[in-house]
Design a protein around this motif. Structure first.
Motif, short mmCIF file in Angstrom:
data_model
loop_
_atom_site.label_atom_id
_atom_site.label_comp_id
_atom_site.label_asym_id
_atom_site.label_seq_id
_atom_site.Cartn_x
_atom_site.Cartn_y
_atom_site.Cartn_z
N LYS A 119 -9.84 -4.92 1.22
CA LYS A 119 -8.67 -4.57 2.01
C LYS A 119 -9.12 -4.16 3.41
O LYS A 119 -10.26 -3.72 3.62
CB LYS A 119 -7.91 -3.42 1.35
CG LYS A 119 -7.30 -3.76 0.01
CD LYS A 119 -6.57 -2.54 -0.57
CE LYS A 119 -6.01 -2.83 -1.94
NZ LYS A 119 -5.32 -1.64 -2.51
N GLU A 120 -8.20 -4.27 4.35
CA GLU A 120 -8.55 -3.98 5.74
C GLU A 120 -8.95 -2.52 5.94
O GLU A 120 -9.80 -2.22 6.79
CB GLU A 120 -7.37 -4.32 6.65
CG GLU A 120 -7.70 -4.22 8.13
CD GLU A 120 -6.54 -4.63 9.01
OE1 GLU A 120 -6.78 -5.00 10.17
OE2 GLU A 120 -5.37 -4.59 8.54
N ASP A 121 -8.38 -1.63 5.14
CA ASP A 121 -8.62 -0.20 5.37
C ASP A 121 -9.75 0.39 4.53
O ASP A 121 -9.97 1.60 4.54
CB ASP A 121 -7.34 0.60 5.12
CG ASP A 121 -6.79 0.40 3.71
OD1 ASP A 121 -7.37 -0.41 2.96
OD2 ASP A 121 -5.78 1.05 3.37
N TYR A 152 -1.47 -7.36 0.36
CA TYR A 152 -2.79 -6.93 0.82
C TYR A 152 -2.99 -7.37 2.27
O TYR A 152 -2.62 -8.49 2.64
CB TYR A 152 -3.90 -7.57 -0.01
CG TYR A 152 -3.91 -7.21 -1.48
CD1 TYR A 152 -4.46 -6.02 -1.93
CD2 TYR A 152 -3.39 -8.10 -2.42
CE1 TYR A 152 -4.48 -5.70 -3.28
CE2 TYR A 152 -3.42 -7.80 -3.78
CZ TYR A 152 -3.96 -6.60 -4.20
OH TYR A 152 -3.98 -6.29 -5.54
N THR A 153 -3.56 -6.50 3.08
CA THR A 153 -4.17 -6.96 4.33
C THR A 153 -5.63 -7.14 3.99
O THR A 153 -6.36 -6.17 3.78
CB THR A 153 -3.97 -5.93 5.46
OG1 THR A 153 -4.35 -4.63 5.00
CG2 THR A 153 -2.52 -5.92 5.91
N PHE A 154 -6.06 -8.38 3.91
CA PHE A 154 -7.29 -8.74 3.21
C PHE A 154 -8.32 -9.35 4.16
O PHE A 154 -8.00 -10.18 5.01
CB PHE A 154 -6.93 -9.75 2.12
CG PHE A 154 -8.06 -10.07 1.16
CD1 PHE A 154 -8.42 -9.18 0.16
CD2 PHE A 154 -8.74 -11.27 1.26
CE1 PHE A 154 -9.44 -9.48 -0.72
CE2 PHE A 154 -9.76 -11.58 0.39
CZ PHE A 154 -10.12 -10.67 -0.60
N ASP A 207 -2.65 -11.42 5.83
CA ASP A 207 -1.59 -10.77 5.06
C ASP A 207 -1.33 -11.62 3.84
O ASP A 207 -0.93 -12.80 3.96
CB ASP A 207 -0.31 -10.66 5.89
CG ASP A 207 -0.27 -9.39 6.73
OD1 ASP A 207 -0.91 -8.41 6.32
OD2 ASP A 207 0.40 -9.39 7.77
N LYS A 242 2.00 -7.87 -5.17
CA LYS A 242 1.45 -6.84 -4.30
C LYS A 242 1.09 -7.46 -2.95
O LYS A 242 0.78 -8.65 -2.87
CB LYS A 242 0.21 -6.20 -4.94
CG LYS A 242 0.48 -5.46 -6.24
CD LYS A 242 -0.80 -4.85 -6.78
CE LYS A 242 -0.54 -4.10 -8.08
NZ LYS A 242 -1.79 -3.52 -8.64
#
Length: 307
Positions: free
Chosen positions: A168-170, A148-150, A133, A146
């Protein structure tokens, strides 16, 4: 062993890197004359211990040549091994300063925003393939920080700054973040799978910096240099690893590159000012010309305002 074990390892590596093949007696004599030894000789058992430890901890082999009875660094240890070179340079500098504190005030270092606060955490996350995170505020962020889940895939250093490359995770769109622009970083405990076939070198293919824009095609770019000091400078510090050199009949030199003309590369050209001329291709020449005109207009506008 004297003072610092790591200092001794780096001293030995640096010695063999500079001198090439050396007998144990020659190594021991150099050791006695160093500030690490306190005048004590280097025992064979101590040398063998260091030799094995260097191979295990740093991955650098010190090999024995039975015919000449000398030791040397393995032949594949050379300047292309950037990680080992960087590591040795850093430790060597640190060792020399710690051993010569009487002159430390006569040496100045550049104060760089390295992002060292998050360097260890980022490396650990890469090692464990762990999602992070991250709260991040880039230089051109207009809407503030910003989140990010990185997924961190790889890292590189460019112009004294550390960058992490990932997605990004998604989704799988790869981009880079500058470590010193990270505000907060927290491990999530969640794992990710590194994309099959991912290569940091491949991601940066044709790039002369940290911007890896695949939409910008690789072009054959030729720069002309007429001043020998600038020729020597570019030979010693290439703008890109694809750099090739050709001497012209009029005494000028052409430096050619197969590279993406992104902002990073164009900025490198601009930093050389009137020392270089873009010969081809025409679109890159035109880009540099426009940037030069913008600089002139800026200064001419400032002069007009003062009047």
């Amino acid at each position: 062993m004297a003072r610092s074990t790591m200092a001794t390892y780096v001293w030995l590596i640096s010695l063999l890197n500079r001198r090439g093949k050396m007998t144990l007696d020659e190594i021991s004599h150099a050791w006695e004359n160093s500030s690490l030894s306190y005048g004590k000789e280097l025992a064979r058992s101590t040398f063998n211990y260091c030799r094995n430890a260097i191979h295990e901890t740093l991955g650098i082999a010190i090999v024995w040549d039975k015919k000449s009875k000398t030791y040397s660094l393995r032949q594949n240890f050379n300047s292309s091994d950037a990680v080992k070179d960087w590591l040795i340079d850093s430790f060597t500098t640190l060792n020399q300063l710690s051993m010569n504190r009487d002159i430390e005030k006569r040496i100045m270092f550049e104060d760089v925003p390295s992002g060292r606060e998050y360097l260890v955490d980022m490396i650990e996350a890469m090692k464990n393939n762990e999602v992070l995170d991250i709260t991040y505020e880039g230089f051109y962020s207009e809407d503030g920080p910003k989140r990010y889940t990185f997924k961190p895939y790889g890292m590189r250093i460019f112009r004294s700054r550390w960058y992490v490359v990932g997605a990004k995770e998604d989704n799988d769109f790869i981009f880079s973040l500058c470590l010193d622009r990270i505000i907060e970083l927290e491990p999530t405990g969640r794992k990710f799978v590194l994309p099959k076939g991912f290569s940091l070198k491949g991601y940066y293919r044709g790039c002369a910096g940290v911007i890896a824009d695949s939409k910008v095609p690789i072009e054959h770019i030729v720069l002309r240099v007429r001043k020998l000091p600038t020729v020597s400078y570019l030979i010693s510090l290439p703008l890109h690893q694809s750099q090739q050199l050709k001497k012209n009949k009029d005494g000028s030199y052409d430096f050619s590159y197969d590279v993406r003309p992104t902002f990073d590369f164009l900025q490198s050209i601009m930093m050389l000012g009137d020392e270089v001329e873009v010969v081809s291709p025409e679109n890159v020449r035109a880009d540099i010309c426009e940037k030069a005109k913008d600089v002139v207009n800026l200064y001419e506008g400032m002069q007009a305002t003062k009047k």
